[in-house]
Design a protein around this motif. Structure first.
Motif, PDB file in Angstrom:
ATOM      1  N   ASP A  17       0.857  -1.189   0.000  1.00 11.51           N
ATOM      2  CA  ASP A  17       0.000   0.000   0.000  1.00 11.51           C
ATOM      3  C   ASP A  17       0.890   1.235   0.000  1.00 11.51           C
ATOM      4  O   ASP A  17       1.951   1.245   0.628  1.00 11.51           O
ATOM      5  N   ARG A  18       0.426   2.255  -0.709  1.00 12.29           N
ATOM      6  CA  ARG A  18       1.151   3.528  -0.769  1.00 12.29           C
ATOM      7  C   ARG A  18       0.118   4.640  -0.684  1.00 12.29           C
ATOM      8  O   ARG A  18      -0.848   4.661  -1.458  1.00 12.29           O
ATOM      9  N   ARG A  19       0.308   5.550   0.252  1.00 14.03           N
ATOM     10  CA  ARG A  19      -0.677   6.624   0.419  1.00 14.03           C
ATOM     11  C   ARG A  19       0.010   7.966   0.666  1.00 14.03           C
ATOM     12  O   ARG A  19       1.092   8.029   1.235  1.00 14.03           O
ATOM     13  N   ASP A  20      -0.687   9.014   0.256  1.00 21.28           N
ATOM     14  CA  ASP A  20      -0.286  10.369   0.610  1.00 21.28           C
ATOM     15  C   ASP A  20      -1.017  10.728   1.892  1.00 21.28           C
ATOM     16  O   ASP A  20      -2.243  10.940   1.895  1.00 21.28           O
ATOM     17  N   GLY A  21      -0.288  10.778   2.987  1.00 18.43           N
ATOM     18  CA  GLY A  21      -0.877  11.090   4.282  1.00 18.43           C
ATOM     19  C   GLY A  21      -0.754  12.561   4.600  1.00 18.43           C
ATOM     20  O   GLY A  21      -0.257  13.355   3.790  1.00 18.43           O
ATOM     21  N   GLU A  24      -0.857   8.920  11.379  1.00 23.95           N
ATOM     22  CA  GLU A  24      -1.064   8.470  10.011  1.00 23.95           C
ATOM     23  C   GLU A  24      -2.276   7.544   9.926  1.00 23.95           C
ATOM     24  O   GLU A  24      -2.242   6.421  10.435  1.00 23.95           O
ATOM     25  N   ALA A  33      -3.236   5.794   7.506  1.00 27.74           N
ATOM     26  CA  ALA A  33      -2.862   4.561   6.806  1.00 27.74           C
ATOM     27  C   ALA A  33      -2.307   3.524   7.774  1.00 27.74           C
ATOM     28  O   ALA A  33      -2.640   2.337   7.682  1.00 27.74           O
ATOM     29  N   GLU A  73       4.238  10.972   2.107  1.00 29.75           N
ATOM     30  CA  GLU A  73       3.955   9.620   1.626  1.00 29.75           C
ATOM     31  C   GLU A  73       4.321   8.575   2.673  1.00 29.75           C
ATOM     32  O   GLU A  73       5.381   8.631   3.288  1.00 29.75           O
ATOM     33  N   GLU A  84      -6.146   9.125  16.757  1.00 33.77           N
ATOM     34  CA  GLU A  84      -5.548   9.559  15.488  1.00 33.77           C
ATOM     35  C   GLU A  84      -5.279  11.059  15.552  1.00 33.77           C
ATOM     36  O   GLU A  84      -6.156  11.889  15.331  1.00 33.77           O
ATOM     37  N   ASP A 103      -5.072   1.962   9.674  1.00 30.37           N
ATOM     38  CA  ASP A 103      -5.807   1.033   8.799  1.00 30.37           C
ATOM     39  C   ASP A 103      -5.058  -0.277   8.617  1.00 30.37           C
ATOM     40  O   ASP A 103      -5.668  -1.359   8.605  1.00 30.37           O
ATOM     41  N   TRP A 104      -3.741  -0.203   8.462  1.00 28.31           N
ATOM     42  CA  TRP A 104      -2.946  -1.425   8.255  1.00 28.31           C
ATOM     43  C   TRP A 104      -3.029  -2.351   9.461  1.00 28.31           C
ATOM     44  O   TRP A 104      -2.884  -3.562   9.326  1.00 28.31           O
ATOM     45  N   VAL A 117       4.388   4.218   3.056  1.00 24.65           N
ATOM     46  CA  VAL A 117       4.368   2.997   2.259  1.00 24.65           C
ATOM     47  C   VAL A 117       4.481   1.795   3.189  1.00 24.65           C
ATOM     48  O   VAL A 117       5.279   1.800   4.129  1.00 24.65           O
TER      49      VAL A 117
END
Length: 225
Positions: free
Chosen positions: A12-16, A96, A98, A20, A125, A101-102, A22
């Motif tokens: 997964d790769r996201r702009d937080g 983050e 992301a 970024e 968060e 979520d992970w 990963v």
């Protein structure tokens, strides 16, 4: 291991909110990368467990002390705290979405699922730097693991946390006699001096040898009673 297995695979790769982030799988390991900087993986966890254990040992006389964990990361610190019934309330601050979520619905649930299901656990968060300045809550221990150390921060804004003003904010959320534990990729005599100048007591450093290079370190300090 084949050549294919030796290549990291991006899961997964996201702009937080801070750039970024990963999540990669490298063989059997899961890795977190932030803005191109390797942060941590699931290879070991000894120093993260020491971060939690050293804080708990320093609070030995307190029944069910509360702990604030700065940074969810790969989940080692949270999982280890939740595995110890001697901890009371466990609060984790992670900025983050992301990463959260992970852990909740992704590959890192293999580390933290049991801890997240623990009734003592609360995940917030938000940015830890803001949290220690603004929260009305206080804790018996604060375990920081949001950077590679006081001198090697993930983002520039994190540096303020290790300044006199930032350490005063950390002391603010600690109850008298509470313990501050700070993870670092290497020991820092300068940071020990900064802690003493910020009026922390019983400042010391515990080291964890690694296979190559300087040892990981946990800096410990106690807020005066």
């Amino acid at each position: 291991m084949t050549a294919v297995d030796d290549c990291p695979v991006v899961l997964d790769r996201r702009d937080g909110p801070y750039g970024e982030v990963v999540l990669r799988r490298h063989g059997a390991l899961l890795q977190i990368i932030a803005n191109g900087c390797f942060l941590m993986d699931t290879s070991d966890g000894r120093s993260e467990r020491l971060l939690v254990d050293a804080a708990r040992e320093a609070l030995d006389e307190r029944p069910e002390p509360t702990v604030l964990i700065g940074g969810l990361g790969v989940g080692f610190s949270l999982a280890h705290a939740a595995a110890n019934p001697r901890w009371g309330r466990i609060t984790v601050v992670e900025r983050e979405p992301a990463v959260i979520d992970w852990h909740r619905d992704g590959p890192l649930a293999q580390v933290s699922a049991g801890a997240l299901a623990d009734a003592r656990t609360r995940v917030v968060e938000t940015d830890l730097v803001s949290f220690v300045h603004d929260t009305p809550d206080t804790f018996d221990a604060l375990c920081l693991d949001i950077d590679n150390g006081p001198g090697w921060t993930v983002t520039e804004g994190n540096g303020s946390l290790y300044s006199p003003a930032g350490l005063a904010a950390c002391a603010r959320v600690l109850r008298p006699g509470g313990v501050l534990a700070v993870w670092s990729a290497k020991p820092s005599a300068d940071f020990e001096e900064t802690l003493r100048n910020a009026r922390f007591r019983q400042v010391c450093t515990r080291e964890v040898p690694v296979s190559r290079g300087v040892p990981d370190a946990v800096h410990l300090a106690v807020r005066p009673g």
